[in-house]
Design a protein around this motif. Structure first.
Motif, PDB file in Angstrom:
ATOM      1  N   PHE A  63       1.049  10.974   6.316  1.00 23.22           N
ATOM      2  CA  PHE A  63       1.859   9.667   6.470  1.00 23.22           C
ATOM      3  C   PHE A  63       1.159   9.144   7.624  1.00 23.22           C
ATOM      4  N   GLN A  64       1.823   7.912   7.903  1.00 17.67           N
ATOM      5  CA  GLN A  64       1.015   7.056   9.140  1.00 17.67           C
ATOM      6  C   GLN A  64       1.320   7.558  10.495  1.00 17.67           C
ATOM      7  N   ASP A  65       2.543   7.571  10.514  1.00 17.63           N
ATOM      8  CA  ASP A  65       2.836   8.333  12.027  1.00 17.63           C
ATOM      9  C   ASP A  65       3.530   9.746  12.167  1.00 17.63           C
TER      10      ASP A  65
ATOM     11  N   LYS B 234       0.882  -1.271  -0.137  1.00 18.95           N
ATOM     12  CA  LYS B 234      -0.047   0.088   0.073  1.00 18.95           C
ATOM     13  C   LYS B 234       0.900   1.392  -0.084  1.00 18.95           C
ATOM     14  N   SER B 235       1.923   1.400   0.816  1.00 19.16           N
ATOM     15  CA  SER B 235       2.767   2.453   0.863  1.00 19.16           C
ATOM     16  C   SER B 235       3.374   2.620  -0.404  1.00 19.16           C
ATOM     17  N   ALA B 236       4.121   1.514  -0.739  1.00 22.03           N
ATOM     18  CA  ALA B 236       4.856   1.590  -1.833  1.00 22.03           C
ATOM     19  C   ALA B 236       3.947   2.150  -2.971  1.00 22.03           C
TER      20      ALA B 236
ATOM     21  N   ALA C 167      -3.632   9.733   1.846  1.00 15.59           N
ATOM     22  CA  ALA C 167      -3.452   9.439   3.266  1.00 15.59           C
ATOM     23  C   ALA C 167      -3.089   8.145   3.471  1.00 15.59           C
ATOM     24  N   ASP C 168      -1.904   8.170   4.070  1.00 16.67           N
ATOM     25  CA  ASP C 168      -1.445   6.566   4.004  1.00 16.67           C
ATOM     26  C   ASP C 168      -1.531   6.428   5.717  1.00 16.67           C
ATOM     27  N   GLU C 169      -2.571   5.497   6.090  1.00 16.79           N
ATOM     28  CA  GLU C 169      -2.922   5.156   7.132  1.00 16.79           C
ATOM     29  C   GLU C 169      -2.898   6.405   8.231  1.00 16.79           C
ATOM     30  N   PRO C 170      -3.357   7.355   7.981  1.00 12.50           N
ATOM     31  CA  PRO C 170      -3.354   8.386   8.765  1.00 12.50           C
ATOM     32  C   PRO C 170      -3.537   8.325  10.296  1.00 12.50           C
TER      33      PRO C 170
END
Ligand SMILES: Nc1ncnc2c1ncn2[C@@H]1O[C@H](COP(=O)(O)OP(=O)(O)OP(=O)(O)O)[C@@H](O)[C@H]1O
Ligand code: SF4
Ligand SMILES: [Mg+2]
Lengths: 313, 295, 334
Positions: free
Chosen positions: C100-102, C51-53, C182-185
């Protein structure tokens, strides 16, 4: 913020006292007797006793330390047994040369290490990176006195671009002053930069994997901006610590380099004092250099706090 | 944290986790074996120096002053007509003696302190760490100079002082490794079965701490050889006329312009030796890091 | 997926390989989808499914030296993969932005919040000084941060996790992007704050008619906020449908397993999906047939030997899945 500085300051005080005490004890507790060392082994007991009294060696240790410390704080480190010149005077005479040499060499080392480290981290694994790493590996194995002699041979004796020995004060002639210091400073810098380069490169590679660098890219910022404005600062914590500790190596470097290039610095004076067993001078130099070293590392801690807002809490 | 962007570590680590022991041996490569051969030659020559058909390293020969390298004197002669090859081989003894004994001393003391600090933690660790900080507060070279000024230059003294100065770094490595292994199941199991501290430390932890310590020691050895070089260059190691690489370089430096081979031959030997040790250490460290991550 | 109009983003047969010493790692393997203005596409999959890729490929922040990308990413008709790096930099942060996620690791720890916002404003809008500061204050207010002026002078570590993610969203929205990725926000945030952040994103999206790609490993999160969902496994999209159709009528055993393993609210935050037995395949040497085969209860010989292709299950062609033996679902004939 304030409490961080207060804690650091307190620690500084303690370390300074310890270092001062150690410099003092080093000369006092070692086997052998200063008086005997001064007068030679066949001195009469009376003469020895008299010298001991003159030097205050017959008093209790703590009293002597306090006495010495008081003098040290007032800038009085006693007189050389041999030349009778006040130790502080000799040191102040020579200190500027050494400080200039160390500033130049450290600056030069950073000037090589920082761009190289940043570039190689950015292009990790590339030809340039491999080349820089190979050069660093080679130089890491070259002791500073070998580099000094090599530089002197090439640039002073063969090519005759720069003078091989001697010194001109900066105030007298800045250009000739720098000409005399160029090779000594370069020798130290060449020996020191590989370790600075290595830690910066490693930390920078780690930083470049962080999400905040990905975010900086996602903002549309260019590579130079990202490398120097986003990545360099968080990558330089170890670099700063190392360059503080590195001062110890630079001091050792200054010792030999001053001797090789005939610079009238504190390093050469100290080596001379060791040959002549000029104890007061040795003790004075050791105390001043150690205190300077501690102060520099204190300064490094402060820079650290400036670089990393998280530390200040 | 994501493993994105330029991530050589990520890729190499995952790629190298698998290879069989055979492949690892191959991978040591010439960057390991070439330096190893050089070190073997230096050690062999230095230890058998007395038995070799060499001219005396200290006898002057006025018939052969400052001879450039030729068939009789492979490395030439110095300003006093002494054979440089012979002096270099005898000089290697000092570099190796100090370079091996001082770290050995530091390793011994540092390992004991570090294991104690890492295993017992608490007050023991605090006291040891404070003592090490005190040693580190001084630039080491000053201690050496001050002590030599007092006692005079001698090799045993150098070994002791330099050895003590390496204790803090060895202590840190030992402590870090002990901390890791003290948490492993086999140690906890041994503790649970009622083994004494002494048994746990000597049978369970020591064997695991020794290998990384020895590899780290290579780095210290090369650094000590350089420091000994500096000190003998300044005339503070073995007294003249006995040769050390450092004092050979210092003597030769006087005629650097006209007789450059005199200082550069011992300089090259020293450089190659230090470089070889660094290369060997680097290869071995890369190997144990892999093992560590594979655990 | 009803109203017409040209697609804002059209991804076609997109492939991203990471160069590894073992060979190319197919993190994204033949992904296609399209997205219109104002629409939200959810991308769901286990950890490591790519997913992030995919997200980073679209916004173009993967290292060119360490990855190879093929296919087509048409954004407003322009193929992003053929654009020069400087042109691409103009699009990043202005037209396409990313969260990003974190937020703890995606904000620079040594730079003030204010600087991190204003540098985007300066880069793309030429705003500097006072103008930039007042716009930054506005942005912080719009994402619901109290005391915005003071925040400008603070460092990320002085804020809570939820506040940091709001800052990250403010940065992403700074130039009114047309597409937000939004990557796992919310993965790193507490459950209560998760909903707040998702609502915030949803509101900003509606207000600006922005398209959004919402990545999550949690189907439950995606359900309430997306129009369509693509389910990823081992770098490939294995099922793709409108959110409604997917939840009513999922066909792929992997999607079904994902649905069963959706975390409960009672789980501690940060709980990762563990419920599907087995491990994802090695993406350097993926299994020959269906990549989910080794872990699938329904697998047969054909699954192990031949790869199912993504195809439509109904006449409309809106519900796509890749499976030889789709799970039966009420109201549909398998
Ligand atoms: N820099 C890299 N080099 C090599 N392989 C990588 C790199 N980054 C990611 N990968 C691999 O690419 C694959 C996809 O990873 P990706 O991070 O896209 O997964 P994800 O779906 O985002 O997972 P998560 O839910 O954990 O964020 C994984 O197999 C991962 O190991
Ligand atoms: S194709 Fe076969 S193995 Fe793959 S998901 Fe469908 S049933 Fe399972
Ligand atoms: Mg991810």
């Amino acid at each position: 913020m304030m409490s961080y500085f207060l804690r650091k300051l307190l620690r500084l005080g303690v370390v300074l006292l310890v270092v001062a005490a150690a410099s003092f004890l080093l000369m006092t507790l070692l086997p052998g007797d200063v008086a005997l060392a001064l007068l030679g082994n066949d001195a009469t007991p009376e003469a020895v006793a008299q010298v001991r009294a003159e030097l205050g060696l017959d008093q209790p240790l703590l009293l002597r330390y306090l006495h010495w410390l008081g003098g040290f704080l007032r800038g009085d480190l006693g007189r050389s047994y041999i030349t009778q010149v006040p130790v502080m005077e000799s040191i102040l005479d020579r200190l500027p040369v050494t400080i200039e040499l160390m500033l130049l060499s450290q600056g030069l080392a950073l000037l090589i290490a920082v761009p190289a480290g940043v570039l190689c981290a950015y292009k990790a694994g590339s030809r340039i990176d491999q080349f820089a790493n190979a050069v660093a590996l080679l130089l890491l194995a070259a002791p500073v006195f070998i580099l000094a002699i090599l530089l002197m041979f090439l640039f002073a004796l063969k090519l005759r671009w720069l003078p091989s020995t001697g010194y001109v004060p900066f105030m007298t002639d800045p250009v000739r002053n720098l000409a005399h210091l160029a090779l000594p400073a370069l020798a130290i810098a060449l020996a020191e930069w590989p370790s600075l380069f290595a830690v910066l490169r490693a930390d920078m590679i780690r930083t470049l994997q962080q999400d905040y660098i990905a975010l900086a890219k996602a903002k549309g910022l260019g590579p130079a901006f990202i490398l120097f404005r986003h990545a360099l600062r968080p990558s330089s914590f170890t670099l700063v610590t190392i360059s503080g500790l590195q001062i110890a190596a630079t001091i050792a470097g200054a010792l030999v380099v001053e001797t090789i290039f005939g610079l009238p610095g504190i390093g050469r004076m100290l080596t001379g004092a060791v040959y002549n067993r000029d104890m007061m001078l040795v003790q004075g130099c050791v105390a001043v250099i150690s205190v300077g070293y501690v102060l520099i590392n204190f300064g490094v801690d402060l820079i650290y706090a400036l670089l990393d807002p998280r530390v200040r809490q | 944290m994501s493993a994105f962007a330029d991530d050589p570590g990520h890729e190499t680590a995952s790629a190298m986790a698998a290879p069989s022991p055979m492949q690892v041996r191959d991978r040591l490569g010439f960057r390991f074996w070439l330096p190893a051969v050089w070190i073997a030659i230096v050690v062999a020559l230095a230890t058998t120096a007395n038995l070799l058909p060499l001219p005396s390293p200290i006898e002057t020969d006025f018939a052969a002053l400052s001879n450039w390298p030729d068939r009789t004197h492979w490395f030439g002669t110095d300003q006093l007509g002494r054979d440089i090859l012979s002096r270099a081989i005898f000089g290697a003894r000092i570099s190796l003696t100090v370079g091996l004994l001082a770290p050995a001393l530091g390793l011994g003391i540092g390992m004991l302190l570090g294991m104690a600090a890492g295993y017992f933690r608490g007050r023991v660790e605090a006291v040891i760490a404070a003592a090490m900080d005190a040693v580190m507060a001084f630039p080491g070279i000053l201690v050496v100079l001050a002590v030599t000024a007092y006692v005079g230059a001698s090799v045993p003294l150098l070994v002791i002082v330099l050895g003590v100065l390496t204790v803090p770094t060895f202590m840190r490595v030992a402590r870090a490794n002990t901390l890791v292994f003290a948490q492993h199941d086999f140690v906890l199991a041994a503790r649970a079965m009622g083994a004494t501290h002494w048994r746990v430390l000597s049978l369970e932890i020591l064997p695991n701490v020794v290998i990384p310590m020895l590899i780290y020691a290579l780095l210290v050895i090369s650094r000590i050889i350089v420091v000994e070089g500096v000190l003998s260059f300044l005339g503070l190691s073995l007294p003249a006329p006995w040769p050390t690489w450092g004092n050979m370089i210092a003597d030769g430096q006087v005629d650097l312009a006209t007789l450059p081979y005199i200082p550069f031959i011992p300089a090259a030997l020293m450089f190659l030796t230090v470089l070889s040790i660094n290369l060997i250490g680097e290869r071995l460290r890369a190997r144990t890091d892999l093992r560590g991550s594979a655990l | 997926m009803t109203d017409a109009g040209p697609a804002l983003l059209e991804v076609n047969n997109l492939t991203t390989h990471f160069h590894t010493p073992r060979g190319p790692l197919r993190a994204v393997d033949g992904v296609s989808f399209s997205l219109r203005r104002g629409q939200t596409l959810g991308i769901v999959g286990e950890s490591g499914s790519g997913k992030s890729a995919l997200a980073r490929t679209i916004i173009g922040i993967l290292s060119k030296r360490r990855t190879t990308t093929t296919g087509r990413i048409a954004f407003e008709g322009r193929d992003l993969l053929t654009l020069s790096e400087p042109d691409m930099r103009d699009i990043r942060g202005r037209d396409i932005a990313m969260v990003f996620q974190d937020p703890t690791s995606s904000l620079n720890p040594v730079k003030r919040i204010g600087v991190q916002i204003t540098e985007v404003l300066a880069r793309h809008l030429g705003l500097r000084g006072c103008a930039a500061r007042s716009r930054a204050t506005e942005l912080l207010t719009s994402v619901g941060l109290s005391l915005p002026e003071e925040r400008l002078h603070q460092y990320p570590h002085q804020l809570s996790g939820g506040m940091r993610q709001r800052v990250a969203i403010a940065i992403a929205l700074a130039c009114d992007p047309k597409l937000l990725i939004a990557d796992e926000p919310t993965t790193s945030l507490d459950v209560t704050i998760q909903a707040q952040i998702l609502d915030l994103l949803h509101r900003r999206q509606k207000a600006h008619d922005m398209a959004m790609i919402l990545i999550s490993h949690d189907l439950g999160v995606v359900a309430g906020y997306t129009d369509a969902v693509a389910v990823m496994y081992a770098g490939q999209v294995v099922e793709q449908a409108s959110t409604r159709s997917l939840f009513r009528n999922c066909r792929m055993p992997y999607t079904a397993a994902l649905m069963r393993s959706a975390p409960n609210l009672s789980d501690p935050p940060h709980t990762r999906l563990r419920a599907i037995a087995g491990r994802p395949p090695d993406m350097v040497l993926p299994p020959p047939g269906c990549r989910f085969g080794p872990r699938c209860d329904h697998a047969t010989d054909i699954c192990r030997n031949e790869r199912p292709t993504l195809s439509a299950s109904d006449a409309v062609g809106a519900h796509l899945y890749a499976c030889w033996h789709p799970v039966a679902s009420p109201g549909a004939s398998a």
